[in-house]
Design an enzyme around this catalytic site. Structure first.
Site, PDB file in Angstrom:
ATOM      1  N   ASP A  52      -9.988  -3.426  -5.306  1.00 44.26           N
ATOM      2  CA  ASP A  52      -9.099  -2.496  -4.609  1.00 44.26           C
ATOM      3  C   ASP A  52      -9.078  -1.179  -5.374  1.00 44.26           C
ATOM      4  OD1 ASP A  52      -7.066  -1.170  -3.278  1.00 44.26           O
ATOM      5  OD2 ASP A  52      -5.491  -2.602  -3.798  1.00 44.26           O
ATOM      6  N   HIS A  60      -8.010  -4.873  -0.951  1.00 38.98           N
ATOM      7  CA  HIS A  60      -6.903  -4.139  -0.339  1.00 38.98           C
ATOM      8  C   HIS A  60      -6.667  -4.582   1.106  1.00 38.98           C
ATOM      9  CE1 HIS A  60      -4.024  -0.853  -0.437  1.00 38.98           C
ATOM     10  NE2 HIS A  60      -4.325  -0.657   0.833  1.00 38.98           N
ATOM     11  N   SER A 112       0.831  -1.202   0.000  1.00 37.29           N
ATOM     12  CA  SER A 112       0.000   0.000   0.000  1.00 37.29           C
ATOM     13  C   SER A 112       0.871   1.260   0.000  1.00 37.29           C
ATOM     14  CB  SER A 112      -0.958  -0.044   1.199  1.00 37.29           C
ATOM     15  OG  SER A 112      -1.947   0.939   1.108  1.00 37.29           O
TER      16      SER A 112
END
EC number: 3.1.1.3
Length: 398
Positions: free
Chosen positions: A342, A372, A188
């Site tokens: 995501d 995610h 991320s």
């Protein structure tokens, strides 16, 4: 009467937090619902606290997450220690089994939207010690300054200083790391920082030891276009919604909510920076399957004043997807994970395409039933499968 009202309120609250429509493809939906509900509760508490003027949104979530931090405890497989690399706190994981040869080294950067998380968080501690043991590698998990206390470029600078320190010959020798087998990885926002420092490193003549690989796990790579197809689809994706991602991006640069509002409208890139949109033009960079429904439109030009005050969102150190081809061409062997459900999916897909276009060796793992943050949920079967595939690639390539 009072009990009835209490029961009614309880039922409404449970329904509100547990009614989370999920795509049919997602495995173990109830586990995902619970995880998403906890995120929702945390963000609602943070919003309420901010509304009352008690604390900043991100500081409330930081406090909640601090209860999930664990001490640097060694186990039967791995020795764990804490130190600092050029004043940046790091946690180091060293396999206990004897090795006649130098080991691989993996420099890991945690996610959390540049605002949350730490190497001490139980999910990152678990991942790092698992990786060190299974990969038989020295894993360095770095911390960095977080927003809202620190804004860009502090996060980038902390990570880069920490990485440069690790890549010194005497430091690698101290921890028994083979200088020819060092990689960087992150998830991320950590994937964003991993991509950014890897680009910076190939331009740094003072660093003699270079990275062998980079492994980016559902990375955030650009803040120019906040209306790519995955953002348009992602209002109700599990864990990370479009609005929350925009909040993370804006907090990375400033606490001024004006930038957040402009980014939500996709009206923050000034006309004089519009040439940068070629690097994030999803109509040319995404696979055909993602271009059928929405029609590509250039974002509406935004205020020059915003870009002058907060230039981070047009800076390649914050948005690695903006790098020129002559920089990308020199990147090491790359592994990128993207997830179908995501909001950051298209960032990763566009980076894969751009790297392939310049001849970088890229292994792309697209998870059709993924969402995610999966790496941070160790109880999920999907999480274990994704981590095992990640590990297999590292074993073969690092």
């Amino acid at each position: 009467m009072g009990k009835t009202i209490s029961l009614l309120i309880s039922v409404v609250l449970v329904a509100y937090y547990l009614y989370i429509p999920l795509p049919d493809a997602i495995e173990e939906p109830w586990k995902v619902v619970w995880e998403t509900a906890f995120v929702k509760i945390g963000t609602d508490l943070a919003s309420f606290g901010e509304l009352l003027g008690i604390s900043h949104f991100m500081e409330t979530i930081q406090l909640l997450m601090s209860f999930q931090e664990v001490p640097p405890t060694s186990d039967e497989h791995v020795t764990v220690m804490e130190t600092a690399f050029d004043s940046v706190p790091v946690r180091i994981y060293i396999p206990k089994r004897k090795s006649m040869a130098l080991r691989r080294g993996l420099f890991y950067i945690h996610g959390g939207g540049w605002c949350l998380g730490s190497a001490a968080h139980f999910s990152y501690d678990t991942l790092s010690r698992w990786t060190a043991h299974k990969l038989d590698a020295v894993v360095v998990s770095t911390d960095y300054g977080l927003a809202p206390k620190h804004h860009f470029p502090r996060q980038f600078e902390d990570v880069y200083r920490s990485l440069r320190w690790f890549l010194q010959e005497d430091v690698l020798e101290k921890y028994g790391v083979d200088p020819r087998r060092v990689g960087v990885s992150g998830d991320s926002a950590g994937g964003n920082l991993a991509a950014a420092v890897t680009q910076q490193l190939i331009q740094d003549p003072d660093v003699k030891i270079k990275l062998k690989v980079q492994a980016l796990i559902y990375p955030a790579l650009q803040a120019l276009d906040t209306n790519v197809p995955s953002q348009q689809e992602g209002s109700h994706f599990p864990v990370l919604t479009r609005s929350l991602m925009v909040r993370f991006w804006s907090e990375y640069f400033t606490t001024d909510r004006g930038l957040e509002k402009a980014m939500l409208l996709n009206q923050h890139v000034p006309m004089e920076s519009s040439h940068l949109l070629q690097f994030v033009n999803w109509s040319s960079l995404l696979p055909e399957r993602y271009k059928k429904s929405p029609v590509y439109k250039n974002p509406t030009p935004g205020s020059s004043e915003l870009a002058q005050k907060y230039p981070g969102f047009i800076d390649v150190k914050a948005c690695p997807l903006l790098a020129n081809d002559n920089i990308l061409h020199h990147l090491p062997k790359t592994y990128i994970i993207t997830c179908q459900y995501d909001v950051l999916r298209d960032d990763g897909l566009m980076y894969v395409k751009r790297l392939q276009n310049v001849g970088v060796h890229v292994t792309h793992h697209h998870v059709e039933d993924g969402f995610h943050g999966t790496f941070s949920f160790p109880g999920l079967k999907l999480s274990e499968r994704m981590k095992n595939q990640y590990l297999s690639w590292l074993i073969k390539n690092l």
